[in-house]
Motif scaffolding. Structure first.
Motif, mmCIF file in Angstrom:
data_model
loop_
_atom_site.group_PDB
_atom_site.id
_atom_site.type_symbol
_atom_site.label_atom_id
_atom_site.label_comp_id
_atom_site.label_asym_id
_atom_site.label_seq_id
_atom_site.Cartn_x
_atom_site.Cartn_y
_atom_site.Cartn_z
ATOM 1 N N UNK A 1 42.047 25.456 30.012
ATOM 2 C CA UNK A 1 42.254 25.286 31.199
ATOM 3 C C UNK A 1 41.185 24.637 31.937
ATOM 4 N N UNK A 2 41.044 23.545 32.367
ATOM 5 C CA UNK A 2 39.821 22.924 32.904
ATOM 6 C C UNK A 2 39.390 23.693 34.256
ATOM 7 N N UNK A 3 40.286 23.995 35.092
ATOM 8 C CA UNK A 3 40.018 24.666 36.205
ATOM 9 C C UNK A 3 39.828 26.185 36.244
ATOM 10 N N UNK A 4 39.899 26.599 35.166
ATOM 11 C CA UNK A 4 39.816 28.249 35.260
ATOM 12 C C UNK A 4 38.603 28.675 35.161
ATOM 13 N N UNK A 5 38.487 29.713 36.107
ATOM 14 C CA UNK A 5 37.255 30.771 36.179
ATOM 15 C C UNK A 5 37.734 31.934 36.141
ATOM 16 N N UNK A 6 36.729 32.784 35.030
ATOM 17 C CA UNK A 6 37.248 34.135 34.868
ATOM 18 C C UNK A 6 36.127 35.039 34.597
ATOM 19 N N UNK A 7 36.448 36.370 34.989
ATOM 20 C CA UNK A 7 35.571 37.425 35.182
ATOM 21 C C UNK A 7 36.034 38.561 34.380
ATOM 22 N N UNK A 8 35.341 39.406 33.649
ATOM 23 C CA UNK A 8 35.952 40.455 32.994
ATOM 24 C C UNK A 8 35.334 41.508 33.995
ATOM 25 N N UNK A 9 36.213 42.273 34.508
ATOM 26 C CA UNK A 9 36.021 43.510 35.570
ATOM 27 C C UNK A 9 35.609 44.689 34.920
ATOM 28 N N UNK A 10 36.298 45.141 33.974
ATOM 29 C CA UNK A 10 36.394 46.229 32.936
ATOM 30 C C UNK A 10 36.614 45.860 31.502
ATOM 31 N N UNK A 11 36.449 46.703 30.633
ATOM 32 C CA UNK A 11 36.902 46.409 29.176
ATOM 33 C C UNK A 11 38.257 45.783 28.940
ATOM 34 N N UNK A 12 39.002 46.403 29.918
ATOM 35 C CA UNK A 12 40.603 45.975 29.899
ATOM 36 C C UNK A 12 41.104 44.980 31.016
ATOM 37 N N UNK A 13 40.035 44.507 31.938
ATOM 38 C CA UNK A 13 40.605 43.940 33.092
ATOM 39 C C UNK A 13 39.950 42.924 33.488
ATOM 40 N N UNK A 14 40.555 41.376 33.409
ATOM 41 C CA UNK A 14 40.118 40.253 33.733
ATOM 42 C C UNK A 14 40.693 39.635 34.826
ATOM 43 N N UNK A 15 39.784 39.051 35.719
ATOM 44 C CA UNK A 15 40.460 38.204 36.721
ATOM 45 C C UNK A 15 40.150 36.716 36.787
ATOM 46 N N UNK A 16 41.265 36.133 36.780
ATOM 47 C CA UNK A 16 41.064 34.401 36.389
ATOM 48 C C UNK A 16 41.733 33.930 37.634
ATOM 49 N N UNK A 17 41.200 32.605 38.179
ATOM 50 C CA UNK A 17 41.430 32.089 39.213
ATOM 51 C C UNK A 17 41.483 30.449 38.631
ATOM 52 N N UNK A 18 42.512 29.883 39.012
ATOM 53 C CA UNK A 18 42.692 28.469 38.561
ATOM 54 C C UNK A 18 43.708 27.674 39.385
ATOM 55 N N UNK A 19 43.285 26.431 39.369
ATOM 56 C CA UNK A 19 44.131 25.523 40.147
ATOM 57 C C UNK A 19 45.501 25.139 39.568
ATOM 58 N N UNK A 20 46.514 25.294 40.194
ATOM 59 C CA UNK A 20 47.695 25.197 39.727
ATOM 60 C C UNK A 20 48.765 24.552 40.834
ATOM 61 N N UNK A 21 48.719 23.341 41.179
ATOM 62 C CA UNK A 21 49.577 22.948 42.325
ATOM 63 C C UNK A 21 50.949 23.205 42.383
ATOM 64 N N UNK A 22 51.665 23.661 41.211
ATOM 65 C CA UNK A 22 52.941 24.059 41.217
ATOM 66 C C UNK A 22 53.259 25.475 41.580
ATOM 67 N N UNK A 23 52.064 26.176 41.661
ATOM 68 C CA UNK A 23 51.994 27.574 42.404
ATOM 69 C C UNK A 23 51.648 27.595 43.604
ATOM 70 N N UNK A 24 51.129 26.556 44.341
ATOM 71 C CA UNK A 24 50.461 26.547 45.711
ATOM 72 C C UNK A 24 51.366 27.392 46.457
ATOM 73 N N UNK A 25 50.577 28.428 47.316
ATOM 74 C CA UNK A 25 51.301 28.979 48.367
ATOM 75 C C UNK A 25 51.833 30.602 47.800
ATOM 76 N N UNK A 26 51.579 30.722 46.598
ATOM 77 C CA UNK A 26 52.013 31.826 46.068
ATOM 78 C C UNK A 26 50.947 32.470 45.128
ATOM 79 N N UNK A 27 51.416 33.873 44.674
ATOM 80 C CA UNK A 27 50.270 34.279 43.799
ATOM 81 C C UNK A 27 51.012 34.891 42.447
ATOM 82 N N UNK A 28 50.284 34.746 41.386
ATOM 83 C CA UNK A 28 50.533 35.286 40.023
ATOM 84 C C UNK A 28 49.702 36.638 39.607
ATOM 85 N N UNK A 29 50.106 37.577 39.483
ATOM 86 C CA UNK A 29 49.358 38.846 38.945
ATOM 87 C C UNK A 29 49.873 39.335 37.626
#
Length: 81
Positions: A1-29
Protein backbone atom coordinates in the motif's frame (compact mmCIF):
# COMPACT_ATOMS: atom_id res chain seq x y z
CA UNK A 1 0.00 0.00 0.00
CA UNK A 2 1.88 3.10 -1.18
CA UNK A 3 0.36 5.53 1.35
CA UNK A 4 0.80 3.25 4.39
CA UNK A 5 2.71 4.41 7.46
CA UNK A 6 3.08 1.76 10.16
CA UNK A 7 4.44 1.64 13.71
CA UNK A 8 4.85 -1.37 15.99
CA UNK A 9 3.69 -0.21 19.43
CA UNK A 10 4.08 -3.49 21.32
CA UNK A 11 5.03 -7.00 20.18
CA UNK A 12 1.36 -7.65 19.27
CA UNK A 13 0.13 -4.14 18.45
CA UNK A 14 0.53 -2.11 15.27
CA UNK A 15 -0.73 1.34 14.30
CA UNK A 16 -1.34 1.86 10.59
CA UNK A 17 -2.29 5.12 8.92
CA UNK A 18 -3.13 5.22 5.23
CA UNK A 19 -4.84 7.31 2.58
CA UNK A 20 -8.23 5.85 1.63
CA UNK A 21 -10.70 8.21 -0.09
CA UNK A 22 -13.54 5.66 0.16
CA UNK A 23 -13.22 5.76 3.97
CA UNK A 24 -12.86 9.53 4.32
CA UNK A 25 -14.65 10.83 7.41
CA UNK A 26 -14.71 7.48 9.19
CA UNK A 27 -12.37 5.30 11.22
CA UNK A 28 -11.31 1.67 10.92
CA UNK A 29 -9.96 -0.01 14.05
CA UNK A 30 -8.66 -3.59 14.19
CA UNK A 31 -8.30 -5.20 17.60
CA UNK A 32 -6.60 -8.53 18.21
CA UNK A 33 -8.48 -10.86 20.56
CA UNK A 34 -7.38 -14.27 21.87
CA UNK A 35 -10.86 -15.84 21.49
CA UNK A 36 -13.19 -14.32 18.90
CA UNK A 37 -16.26 -16.32 19.92
CA UNK A 38 -15.88 -15.28 23.55
CA UNK A 39 -15.39 -11.61 22.61
CA UNK A 40 -18.48 -11.67 20.38
CA UNK A 41 -20.49 -13.32 23.17
CA UNK A 42 -19.45 -10.64 25.64
CA UNK A 43 -20.40 -7.90 23.17
CA UNK A 44 -23.79 -9.55 22.54
CA UNK A 45 -24.44 -9.59 26.30
CA UNK A 46 -24.02 -5.81 26.17
CA UNK A 47 -26.39 -5.46 23.21
CA UNK A 48 -23.71 -5.00 20.55
CA UNK A 49 -24.04 -7.16 17.45
CA UNK A 50 -21.21 -7.87 15.01
CA UNK A 51 -21.20 -9.35 11.52
CA UNK A 52 -20.87 -13.13 11.30
CA UNK A 53 -17.27 -14.31 11.79
CA UNK A 54 -15.23 -14.84 8.62
CA UNK A 55 -11.90 -16.46 7.87
CA UNK A 56 -9.01 -14.74 6.12
CA UNK A 57 -5.32 -15.04 5.33
CA UNK A 58 -5.66 -18.63 4.20
CA UNK A 59 -7.46 -19.67 7.38
CA UNK A 60 -4.82 -18.16 9.68
CA UNK A 61 -7.21 -15.54 11.09
CA UNK A 62 -10.88 -15.17 11.96
CA UNK A 63 -12.53 -11.78 12.19
CA UNK A 64 -15.85 -10.03 12.70
CA UNK A 65 -16.76 -6.35 12.42
CA UNK A 66 -19.20 -4.11 14.17
CA UNK A 67 -20.16 -0.53 13.38
CA UNK A 68 -21.13 2.48 15.44
CA UNK A 69 -24.09 4.71 14.44
CA UNK A 70 -21.76 6.97 12.43
CA UNK A 71 -20.35 4.12 10.35
CA UNK A 72 -16.98 3.72 12.08
CA UNK A 73 -15.84 0.09 11.95
CA UNK A 74 -14.22 -1.97 14.70
CA UNK A 75 -12.94 -5.36 13.58
CA UNK A 76 -12.03 -8.05 16.09
CA UNK A 77 -9.31 -10.39 14.81
CA UNK A 78 -8.29 -13.76 16.21
CA UNK A 79 -4.97 -15.19 15.01
CA UNK A 80 -4.77 -18.93 14.46
CA UNK A 81 -1.17 -20.12 14.74
Amino acid sequence: MPSLAEWQLTPDTWLQVFHSPEHAGSTLINLGVPDLDRALGELAERGLEADAPQEGAGGRVRFAALYDPEGNRVTLIEGRG
